[in-house]
Design an enzyme around this catalytic site. Structure first.
Site, PDB file in Angstrom:
ATOM      1  N   VAL A   1      75.308  38.015  68.780  1.00  0.00           N
ATOM      2  CA  VAL A   1      75.909  37.988  67.271  1.00  0.00           C
ATOM      3  C   VAL A   1      74.892  37.930  66.296  1.00  0.00           C
ATOM      4  O   VAL A   1      74.064  36.892  66.319  1.00  0.00           O
ATOM      5  CB  VAL A   1      77.138  37.261  66.901  1.00  0.00           C
ATOM      6  CG1 VAL A   1      77.809  37.256  65.719  1.00  0.00           C
ATOM      7  CG2 VAL A   1      78.226  37.187  68.101  1.00  0.00           C
TER       8      VAL A   1
ATOM      9  N   GLY B   1      65.298  50.953  66.825  1.00  0.00           N
ATOM     10  CA  GLY B   1      65.764  50.168  67.932  1.00  0.00           C
ATOM     11  C   GLY B   1      66.853  49.221  67.419  1.00  0.00           C
ATOM     12  O   GLY B   1      67.191  48.248  67.958  1.00  0.00           O
TER      13      GLY B   1
ATOM     14  N   GLY C   1      71.867  39.175  65.719  1.00  0.00           N
ATOM     15  CA  GLY C   1      70.769  39.196  66.043  1.00  0.00           C
ATOM     16  C   GLY C   1      69.975  37.843  66.062  1.00  0.00           C
ATOM     17  O   GLY C   1      70.128  36.789  66.922  1.00  0.00           O
TER      18      GLY C   1
ATOM     19  N   LYS D   1      81.482  41.341  68.146  1.00  0.00           N
ATOM     20  CA  LYS D   1      81.068  40.163  67.327  1.00  0.00           C
ATOM     21  C   LYS D   1      81.982  39.181  66.749  1.00  0.00           C
ATOM     22  O   LYS D   1      82.203  38.125  66.833  1.00  0.00           O
ATOM     23  CB  LYS D   1      79.757  40.572  66.635  1.00  0.00           C
ATOM     24  CG  LYS D   1      78.704  41.361  67.326  1.00  0.00           C
ATOM     25  CD  LYS D   1      77.749  41.998  66.340  1.00  0.00           C
ATOM     26  CE  LYS D   1      76.512  42.341  66.715  1.00  0.00           C
ATOM     27  NZ  LYS D   1      75.766  43.242  66.050  1.00  0.00           N
TER      28      LYS D   1
ATOM     29  N   GLU E   1      73.239  33.572  72.129  1.00  0.00           N
ATOM     30  CA  GLU E   1      72.698  33.430  70.647  1.00  0.00           C
ATOM     31  C   GLU E   1      72.569  35.015  69.986  1.00  0.00           C
ATOM     32  O   GLU E   1      72.888  35.207  68.830  1.00  0.00           O
ATOM     33  CB  GLU E   1      71.402  32.750  70.176  1.00  0.00           C
ATOM     34  CG  GLU E   1      71.191  32.486  68.859  1.00  0.00           C
ATOM     35  CD  GLU E   1      72.492  32.109  68.030  1.00  0.00           C
ATOM     36  OE1 GLU E   1      73.009  32.787  67.342  1.00  0.00           O
ATOM     37  OE2 GLU E   1      72.871  30.921  68.289  1.00  0.00           O
TER      38      GLU E   1
HETATM   39  N1  LIG Z   1      68.440  46.234  69.747  1.00  0.00           N
HETATM   40  C1  LIG Z   1      68.870  45.114  69.081  1.00  0.00           C
HETATM   41  O1  LIG Z   1      68.605  45.226  67.835  1.00  0.00           O
HETATM   42  C2  LIG Z   1      70.001  44.201  69.761  1.00  0.00           C
HETATM   43  C3  LIG Z   1      70.530  44.357  70.919  1.00  0.00           C
HETATM   44  N2  LIG Z   1      71.293  43.544  71.334  1.00  0.00           N
HETATM   45  C4  LIG Z   1      71.916  43.838  72.854  1.00  0.00           C
HETATM   46  O2  LIG Z   1      70.902  43.694  73.774  1.00  0.00           O
HETATM   47  C5  LIG Z   1      70.963  44.285  74.762  1.00  0.00           C
HETATM   48  C6  LIG Z   1      69.935  45.153  74.880  1.00  0.00           C
HETATM   49  O3  LIG Z   1      69.660  46.237  73.812  1.00  0.00           O
HETATM   50  P1  LIG Z   1      68.436  47.018  73.588  1.00  0.00           P
HETATM   51  O4  LIG Z   1      67.207  46.440  74.022  1.00  0.00           O
HETATM   52  O5  LIG Z   1      68.549  47.584  71.929  1.00  0.00           O
HETATM   53  O6  LIG Z   1      69.000  48.071  74.785  1.00  0.00           O
HETATM   54  P2  LIG Z   1      67.891  49.630  75.293  1.00  0.00           P
HETATM   55  O7  LIG Z   1      68.890  50.462  75.405  1.00  0.00           O
HETATM   56  O8  LIG Z   1      66.731  49.621  74.464  1.00  0.00           O
HETATM   57  O9  LIG Z   1      67.266  48.651  76.428  1.00  0.00           O
HETATM   58  C7  LIG Z   1      68.274  48.703  77.629  1.00  0.00           C
HETATM   59  C8  LIG Z   1      67.287  48.804  78.896  1.00  0.00           C
HETATM   60  O10 LIG Z   1      68.118  48.492  79.739  1.00  0.00           O
HETATM   61  C9  LIG Z   1      67.753  49.447  81.052  1.00  0.00           C
HETATM   62  N3  LIG Z   1      68.889  49.486  82.001  1.00  0.00           N
HETATM   63  C10 LIG Z   1      70.077  49.879  81.662  1.00  0.00           C
HETATM   64  N4  LIG Z   1      70.966  49.930  82.812  1.00  0.00           N
HETATM   65  C11 LIG Z   1      69.951  49.343  83.689  1.00  0.00           C
HETATM   66  C12 LIG Z   1      69.931  49.124  85.375  1.00  0.00           C
HETATM   67  N5  LIG Z   1      71.205  49.497  85.712  1.00  0.00           N
HETATM   68  N6  LIG Z   1      69.025  48.787  85.862  1.00  0.00           N
HETATM   69  C13 LIG Z   1      67.767  48.681  85.308  1.00  0.00           C
HETATM   70  N7  LIG Z   1      67.621  48.685  83.721  1.00  0.00           N
HETATM   71  C14 LIG Z   1      68.618  49.022  83.292  1.00  0.00           C
HETATM   72  C15 LIG Z   1      67.680  50.553  80.005  1.00  0.00           C
HETATM   73  O11 LIG Z   1      66.954  51.731  80.855  1.00  0.00           O
HETATM   74  C16 LIG Z   1      66.892  50.057  78.962  1.00  0.00           C
HETATM   75  O12 LIG Z   1      65.594  50.305  78.966  1.00  0.00           O
HETATM   76  C17 LIG Z   1      72.446  45.161  74.609  1.00  0.00           C
HETATM   77  O13 LIG Z   1      73.331  44.270  75.031  1.00  0.00           O
HETATM   78  C18 LIG Z   1      72.513  45.022  73.162  1.00  0.00           C
HETATM   79  O14 LIG Z   1      73.750  45.225  72.674  1.00  0.00           O
HETATM   80  C19 LIG Z   1      71.683  42.577  70.707  1.00  0.00           C
HETATM   81  C20 LIG Z   1      71.443  42.165  69.378  1.00  0.00           C
HETATM   82  C21 LIG Z   1      70.278  43.207  68.748  1.00  0.00           C
HETATM   83  N1  LIG Z   2      73.377  47.716  67.206  1.00  0.00           N
HETATM   84  C1  LIG Z   2      73.384  46.270  66.879  1.00  0.00           C
HETATM   85  C2  LIG Z   2      72.298  45.464  67.217  1.00  0.00           C
HETATM   86  C3  LIG Z   2      72.527  43.981  67.234  1.00  0.00           C
HETATM   87  O1  LIG Z   2      73.308  43.585  67.710  1.00  0.00           O
HETATM   88  C4  LIG Z   2      73.412  46.276  65.274  1.00  0.00           C
HETATM   89  O2  LIG Z   2      73.171  47.078  64.763  1.00  0.00           O
HETATM   90  O3  LIG Z   2      73.715  45.120  64.970  1.00  0.00           O
HETATM   91 NA    NA Z   3      72.487  35.361  66.628  1.00  0.00          NA
END
Ligand SMILES: NC(=O)C1=CN([C@@H]2O[C@H](COP(=O)(O)OP(=O)(O)OC[C@H]3O[C@@H](n4cnc5c(N)ncnc54)[C@H](O)[C@@H]3O)[C@@H](O)[C@H]2O)C=CC1
Ligand SMILES: N[C@@H](CC=O)C(=O)O
Ligand code: NA
Length: 443
Positions: free
Chosen positions: A133, A188, A135, A206, A130
């Site tokens: 796409v 973030g 958030g 997405k 969920e």
């Molecule tokens: N930030 C947002 O608003 C949203 C993010 N997403 C998705 O959620 C996922 C996470 O996004 P965020 O939390 O924003 O990213 P982020 O970059 O803040 O966090 C990812 C974390 O995973 C850790 N990491 C990466 N590779 C690793 C490894 N090999 N072993 C251990 N830790 C590892 C990084 O050090 C980092 O702390 C992504 O797939 C992103 O596309 C989806 C919707 C919204």
């Molecule tokens: N980087 C993405 C995070 C959520 O999917 C965005 O800005 O929409």
């Molecule tokens: Na969603």
């Protein structure tokens, strides 16, 4: 206090989203257990560096760099690392060891979704996504479950929070793209590599996921036409405002039928992401900041709109926890998970065959006959004019000829006709410069 069965939950990644998931899982543990019918025990959090400074405090004893051992001992694995590897390998390991998977990783699902869903089918597990796409907005479950009995014909939405935040501040404050992007990163919202946001890759991923669900068809990422927002200038934003529009990065997923280029009675789909002009009185024009909105048009249901936070750690964590509760309920109930429905297998048409409206802005010589010449080129190219606005720029010197700016709104035209016509305009002597070509959506 009910003595619930304990389910071991592995969290992979503790960044913007992961750290909030850990925090909420801890804070609402009792309520979540009541809803899931199982105690959700956070067995460990896989991180790159257990000593790295963090904005959200996490229990030190749960942090590990050994993701594989954590995964193998878990009932549910939440992947929030992002990127392709090692996320892909970790999810495969989780499924092979009998765990259900929750992920927010649209980059991975849009490129390796088939392989992951097949692996889940083979072992009778489920993959929940969920958060991948829009958030926090519930959109995957509505498409997958609530609308499973209907026929979706069109989806048009703002599905990237970062670019909406940037465009909104460029529109509202006249801000520059680079300075606002830095804020989106600090808050973030942006991907680890923000090129994914501003070049439209994230929105395209997405769109591929949404179109796959809506049209029961596997839509590969390379079937999605993608344009980002890096070509959008402050001048274009100002001109759009002056003409009663706002520029938004849109994802459009369309079912096409009754077309000459598609076999009799057959259907096809178009999936595309581009910045477009949206009339200021359209509901999508009022989607501000990091919010997203998705319009769904379905045959029986009619028009539906889903709106809310498209990015942000805490907001996205809400969608992840919803999936976690679903995964826990399924894990307790047992039985095979429900796989993806992709049997419709509809072909995708090329962007050149898409039909939409356009706004073409030209700088032309300010002399008699120019308007007629431009109109002739458009007409020869099968592009019909709906509106023309002309403004005159003062000559820069006594010997200089003046130039005029023409803003031409077209009726619907075929993309290929339009782009060939714009090329002819650009080469013509009366045209000094093609200032911009933007699609118009939503009117
Ligand atoms: N930030 C947002 O608003 C949203 C993010 N997403 C998705 O959620 C996922 C996470 O996004 P965020 O939390 O924003 O990213 P982020 O970059 O803040 O966090 C990812 C974390 O995973 C850790 N990491 C990466 N590779 C690793 C490894 N090999 N072993 C251990 N830790 C590892 C990084 O050090 C980092 O702390 C992504 O797939 C992103 O596309 C989806 C919707 C919204
Ligand atoms: N980087 C993405 C995070 C959520 O999917 C965005 O800005 O929409
Ligand atoms: Na969603």
């Amino acid at each position: 206090m009910i003595d619930y069965r304990r389910l071991r939950v592995a969290l992979l990644g503790a960044g913007a989203v992961g750290s909030q998931v850990a925090h909420l899982l801890h804070t609402h543990a009792d309520e979540l257990a009541d809803r899931a019918g199982a105690a959700l025990e956070l067995a460990g959090i896989a991180v790159r560096d257990v000593d790295a400074p963090r904005d959200v405090e996490l229990p030190r004893e749960l942090l590990t760099t050994d993701a594989e051992t954590l995964i193998v001992g878990s009932d549910i694995v939440i992947e929030l690392m992002g990127g392709i590897e090692p996320a892909r390998a970790h999810i495969q390991l989780a499924l092979n060891s009998g765990a259900d998977v929750v992920t927010a990783n649209k980059a991975l699902l849009a490129t390796h979704g088939t392989e992951i869903f097949d692996a889940a089918d083979q072992v009778g597990a489920s993959v929940y996504y969920e958060a991948a796409v829009a958030g926090a907005i519930p959109i995957i479950r509505p498409l997958r479950d609530s609308l499973a009995g209907d026929r979706v014909n069109r989806i048009m939405g703002i599905v990237n929070g970062t670019t909406n935040y940037i465009l909104d501040r460029m529109d509202g404050e006249g801000a520059e793209m680079a300075e606002v992007l830095a804020d989106a990163q600090r808050l973030g919202y942006a991907e680890a590599d923000p090129t994914a946001d501003v070049e439209g890759y994230d929105a395209a991923q997405k769109a591929a996921i949404l179109a796959s669900l809506a049209f029961h068809t596997t839509v590969p990422l390379d079937a999605v036409h993608r344009e980002g927002i890096t070509g959008i200038t402050k001048g274009m934003m100002d001109a759009a405002r002056h003409a009663g529009y706002v520029i938004k990065l849109l994802a459009v997923c369309e079912r096409l039928s009754g077309r000459a280029d598609v076999a009799d009675g057959a259907e096809a789909i178009s999936v595309r992401v581009y910045p477009a002009l949206v009339p200021r009185d359209h509901p999508l024009a009022s989607v501000h900041g990091v919010n997203n909105a998705v319009f769904v048009q379905a045959e029986a249901a009619g028009d539906l709109m889903f709106y809310g936070a498209g990015a942000g750690g805490m907001q996205t964590a809400s969608a992840v926890l919803g999936d976690l509760v679903s995964a826990a309920r399924r894990h307790i109930a047992g039985g095979a998970g429900v796989g993806e429905s992709t049997r419709a297998n509809l072909p995708t048409v090329d962007i050149g065959k898409v039909v939409t409206r356009y706004q073409v802005t030209l700088e032309v010589d300010d002399r008699p006959g120019v308007l007629a010449r431009v109109a002739g080129i458009l007409s020869d190219g099968r592009v019909s004019i709906a509106t023309v606005e002309q403004s005159i720029a003062e000559p820069t010197g006594p010997d200089e000829a003046g130039s005029a700016r023409l803003v031409i709104g077209t009726h619907t035209a075929v993309e290929q006709d339009l782009s060939e016509t714009v090329m002819r305009l650009a080469e013509d002597d009366v045209v000094e410069r093609v200032v911009s070509v933007l699609r118009v959506e939503g009117d």
